[in-house]
Design a protein around this motif. Structure first.
Motif, mmCIF file in Angstrom:
data_model
loop_
_atom_site.group_PDB
_atom_site.id
_atom_site.type_symbol
_atom_site.label_atom_id
_atom_site.label_comp_id
_atom_site.label_asym_id
_atom_site.label_seq_id
_atom_site.Cartn_x
_atom_site.Cartn_y
_atom_site.Cartn_z
ATOM 1 N N SER B 53 0.826 -1.212 0.000
ATOM 2 C CA SER B 53 0.000 0.000 0.000
ATOM 3 C C SER B 53 0.862 1.265 0.000
ATOM 4 O O SER B 53 0.513 2.258 -0.622
ATOM 5 N N LYS B 57 0.665 4.290 -2.633
ATOM 6 C CA LYS B 57 0.450 5.686 -2.234
ATOM 7 C C LYS B 57 1.545 6.590 -2.777
ATOM 8 O O LYS B 57 1.306 7.767 -3.053
ATOM 9 N N CYS B 60 0.837 7.335 -6.465
ATOM 10 C CA CYS B 60 -0.262 8.284 -6.693
ATOM 11 C C CYS B 60 0.032 9.669 -6.133
ATOM 12 O O CYS B 60 -0.809 10.557 -6.214
ATOM 13 N N GLY B 61 1.179 9.835 -5.504
ATOM 14 C CA GLY B 61 1.509 11.161 -4.970
ATOM 15 C C GLY B 61 0.871 11.464 -3.637
ATOM 16 O O GLY B 61 0.828 12.616 -3.210
ATOM 17 N N ILE B 62 0.376 10.436 -2.941
ATOM 18 C CA ILE B 62 -0.221 10.664 -1.626
ATOM 19 C C ILE B 62 0.875 10.727 -0.566
ATOM 20 O O ILE B 62 0.866 11.578 0.304
ATOM 21 N N LEU B 63 1.827 9.808 -0.688
ATOM 22 C CA LEU B 63 2.970 9.828 0.225
ATOM 23 C C LEU B 63 4.203 10.318 -0.537
ATOM 24 O O LEU B 63 4.372 10.035 -1.723
ATOM 25 N N VAL B 64 5.041 11.030 0.166
ATOM 26 C CA VAL B 64 6.259 11.559 -0.429
ATOM 27 C C VAL B 64 7.390 10.558 -0.176
ATOM 28 O O VAL B 64 7.610 10.172 0.968
ATOM 29 N N PRO B 77 4.407 12.288 -9.369
ATOM 30 C CA PRO B 77 3.183 12.150 -8.570
ATOM 31 C C PRO B 77 2.964 13.245 -7.533
ATOM 32 O O PRO B 77 1.857 13.754 -7.414
ATOM 33 N N VAL B 78 3.990 13.599 -6.777
ATOM 34 C CA VAL B 78 3.759 14.562 -5.696
ATOM 35 C C VAL B 78 3.484 15.954 -6.274
ATOM 36 O O VAL B 78 2.513 16.617 -5.907
ATOM 37 N N GLU B 79 4.302 16.380 -7.218
ATOM 38 C CA GLU B 79 4.149 17.729 -7.775
ATOM 39 C C GLU B 79 2.920 17.837 -8.673
ATOM 40 O O GLU B 79 2.242 18.855 -8.671
ATOM 41 N N ARG B 81 0.121 16.040 -8.615
ATOM 42 C CA ARG B 81 -0.930 15.188 -8.066
ATOM 43 C C ARG B 81 -2.279 15.350 -8.770
ATOM 44 O O ARG B 81 -2.913 14.372 -9.161
ATOM 45 N N VAL B 82 -2.707 16.588 -8.946
ATOM 46 C CA VAL B 82 -4.038 16.828 -9.504
ATOM 47 C C VAL B 82 -4.135 16.322 -10.948
ATOM 48 O O VAL B 82 -5.103 15.655 -11.328
ATOM 49 N N ALA B 85 -4.223 12.586 -10.940
ATOM 50 C CA ALA B 85 -5.488 12.029 -10.443
ATOM 51 C C ALA B 85 -6.525 11.900 -11.555
ATOM 52 O O ALA B 85 -7.443 11.096 -11.459
ATOM 53 N N VAL B 90 -8.079 4.570 -8.528
ATOM 54 C CA VAL B 90 -7.575 3.706 -7.468
ATOM 55 C C VAL B 90 -8.711 3.247 -6.564
ATOM 56 O O VAL B 90 -9.588 4.036 -6.220
ATOM 57 N N PHE B 92 -8.946 1.582 -2.855
ATOM 58 C CA PHE B 92 -8.367 1.021 -1.643
ATOM 59 C C PHE B 92 -9.488 0.243 -0.972
ATOM 60 O O PHE B 92 -10.455 0.843 -0.484
#
Lengths: 268, 318
Positions: B53, B57, B60-64, B77-79, B81-82, B85, B90, B92
């Motif tokens: 998991s 994450k 998908c840019g949820i966790l760095v 993903p982090v930069e 994100r939108v 998405a 996804v 979960f």
């Protein structure tokens, strides 16, 4: 821009619809609001009478307007500090928020504003109804205070949601935020003018309150709606609300950006 | 063709609060490097806490990430994100993306507007999903009143509503009964055939992997322990199925059934167990071969346990 507005409207509507499914809770809230309203009537009316029928510009009728308008807004303005964001950070459900092609702050605030707007119907209006019918209260006789007042109420509700969101971002760092929430509940209620109008504060406390966003959340909408402040004065209050709106939006924006880097969702 | 997912030395550490003020670091994902090409169907398996998991994450840019790089759909993903998405869907399995108090169809409408789907596309896609996943009966029901199987179908639809290029499913069949599982799998196979979607799937169910995936990544303690085809995985670990038959009368051990290995008998040979390799023999063939030798009253097939597969992969990679 148009697409963003449309999404925001949809999110506000979703909050409104969600809240509308909790009808019994709304009734419970109204009963609690009204009970405390009558308590405030007893205490504040006695205070005004003890002062000789007039106290810092309040007589019994305008005090009644203050009481029932503020009680009516209590179901909509977030003065309890509970934030959906901290709960979702704690449970890890904030994962879902970050999965959407949406600004997380916008989506949280928009749906809270929607829920709050709904609460005006089962909690706000009946409370004012009690004030008008049962107790009697002063009301402005031109349409202007009602129109500007409604705008001011919406701004106040939005500001409350923004402030609580910004504080809620502390969850990214702390996870457990109940202490902060309790502190917020006490401080915001006092400074927003929920317990007594801030016009009755000693000068130093009034100055302190006016340096915070809290009066913009409750006191100013009530002042405009009741006609206590009118004309240019009421526009100035709306201006102050907009200032705090901008500031707290920025704060929440940067705190979200920083907090995201601290986010830890393990498992699931 | 550039890969749809590409990670390079991807690592994520978590701080663990120990007793008192002591803090230790846990490396949930450890130096993970892999690529997935568009159109692939990849099973991502590992034991609980293996880092599945957490990897998702980060994709998908949820966790760095603590270290390393990741690119998904050619984006950071982090930069981004939108933007990302809009191209990824996804699920979960443990979390809901539906609006709990509102009817299912309302959630779909809100999501369609979040993803800025044009009205015609929204209508066509919703109809397609409702039809394929048989959701017409409960579209007007609030999400909180759905059964788990109904909710999972709605969750999958919610993730696929915007026709993403990449679909990531984290435990999509957890807690589902056999029939619901089957229906969901069939839908996912169809969906891939029709839209050429890339699929990444984590699961505890070997059946999901066998029916849905061509390639398997096995992760253990945050590290990649195996990357290859299902067949390769079976060969590596000898993943075999077990056929259990109840016979009409006590029978001597049937050790001569071709393609199977007799594992053991119980109740004087009333119940016998055979292992067979699903690559070489179908369950029906195995059953037929047994039936030639004795009258079968009842049967069951045991699938290899994923924890067991992972354990054996880990043992064989040492």
């Amino acid at each position: 821009m148009r697409a963003n507005l449309q999404i925001t409207r949809r999110l506000v509507w979703s909050g409104f619809r969600q809240q509308s499914t909790y009808r019994l809770a709304a009734l419970g809230g109204l009963v609690a609001n009204a009970t405390f309203g009558f308590l405030k009537v007893a205490i504040l009316f006695a205070t005004v009478r003890a002062a000789g029928g007039e106290l810092n510009g309040y007589d019994v009728a305008t005090m009644s307007a203050y009481i029932w308008l503020s009680q009516g807004l209590l179901g909509s303005v977030n003065l309890h500090g509970r934030s959906e964001l901290t709960e979702r950070i704690k449970s890890g459900d904030v994962t879902i928020d970050f999965l959407r092609p949406l600004n997380v702050q916008l989506s949280h605030v928009a749906s809270e504003v929607g829920a709050s707007l709904f609460a005006l119907i089962p909690r706000g209006l009946p409370s004012i109804g009690i004030g008008v019918v049962v107790v009697g209260m002063a009301m402005p006789d031109s349409p202007w205070p009602y129109l500007l007042g409604f705008l001011s109420v919406v701004l106040g509700i939005t500001l409350g949601a923004l402030v609580v969101y910004a504080i809620g971002t502390s969850g990214f760092w702390l996870i457990e935020t109940r202490g902060i929430q309790s502190l917020y509940m006490v401080v915001s209620g006092l400074l927003a003018g929920l317990f007594v109008p801030i016009g009755l504060f000693p000068t130093w406390l009034l100055a302190f309150a006016e340096a915070t966003p809290f009066p913009s959340m409750l006191m100013y909408p009530v002042d405009i709606l009741s006609g206590r402040v009118s004309g240019v004065g009421s526009l100035r209050l709306v201006g102050v609300q907009c200032f705090w709106l901008g500031l707290t939006w920025l704060a929440g924006h940067f705190l979200t950006a920083a907090g995201r880097r601290k986010l830890e969702v393990q498992g699931g | 063709m550039s890969p749809i997912i590409e990670t390079q030395g991807l690592t994520r550490e978590f701080a663990l609060r120990g007793r008192g003020l002591r803090r230790t670091r846990l490396t949930a994902v450890d130096d993970l490097t892999f690529t997935i090409d568009p159109g692939e169907a990849v099973g991502y398996i590992g034991a609980n806490g293996a880092g599945k998991s957490t990897t998702i994450k980060m994709l998908c840019g949820i966790l760095v990430p603590t270290n390393g790089t990741v690119s998904t759909c050619g984006l950071r993903p982090v930069e981004d994100r939108v933007k990302l998405a809009r191209r990824v869907g996804v699920v979960f399995g443990q979390r809901s993306q539906l609006w709990w108090d509102l009817p299912v169809e309302e959630s779909f409408r809100i999501l369609a507007s979040i993803h800025r789907l044009p009205k015609t596309q929204e209508k066509a896609r919703t109809e397609e999903l409702v039809d394929c996943l048989e959701m017409a009966d409960y579209l007007a029901t609030p999400v909180r009143q759905l059964s788990l199987g109904q909710r999972m179908r709605a969750e999958v639809s919610a993730a696929l509503l915007h026709s993403p290029d990449l679909v990531i499913l984290d435990e999509p069949t957890i807690g589902l009964d056999v029939l619901s599982k089957q229906r969901l799998r069939e839908f996912l196979v169809d969906e891939r055939e029709r839209h050429g979607t890339t699929l990444m799937l984590t699961t505890h169910d070997m059946g999901d992997i066998e029916r849905l995936c061509e390639r398997v990544l096995v992760v253990d303690h945050g590290r990649l322990a195996f990357d290859g085809t299902i067949g390769g995985l079976s060969r590596t670990v000898g993943a075999q199925r077990v056929l259990v038959v109840d016979l009409a009368e006590p029978t001597p051990d049937l050790v001569d059934v071709p393609g199977t290995t007799h594992l053991g008998s119980e109740s004087r040979g009333l119940q016998q167990r055979f292992a067979f390799d699903a690559e070489q023999l179908t369950a029906a063939q195995a059953l037929a071969a047994v039936s030639q030798r004795a009258e079968v009253r009842d049967l069951s097939i045991e699938e290899p346990d994923i924890e067991d597969v992972v354990r054996r992969v880990y043992a064989s990679s040492r």
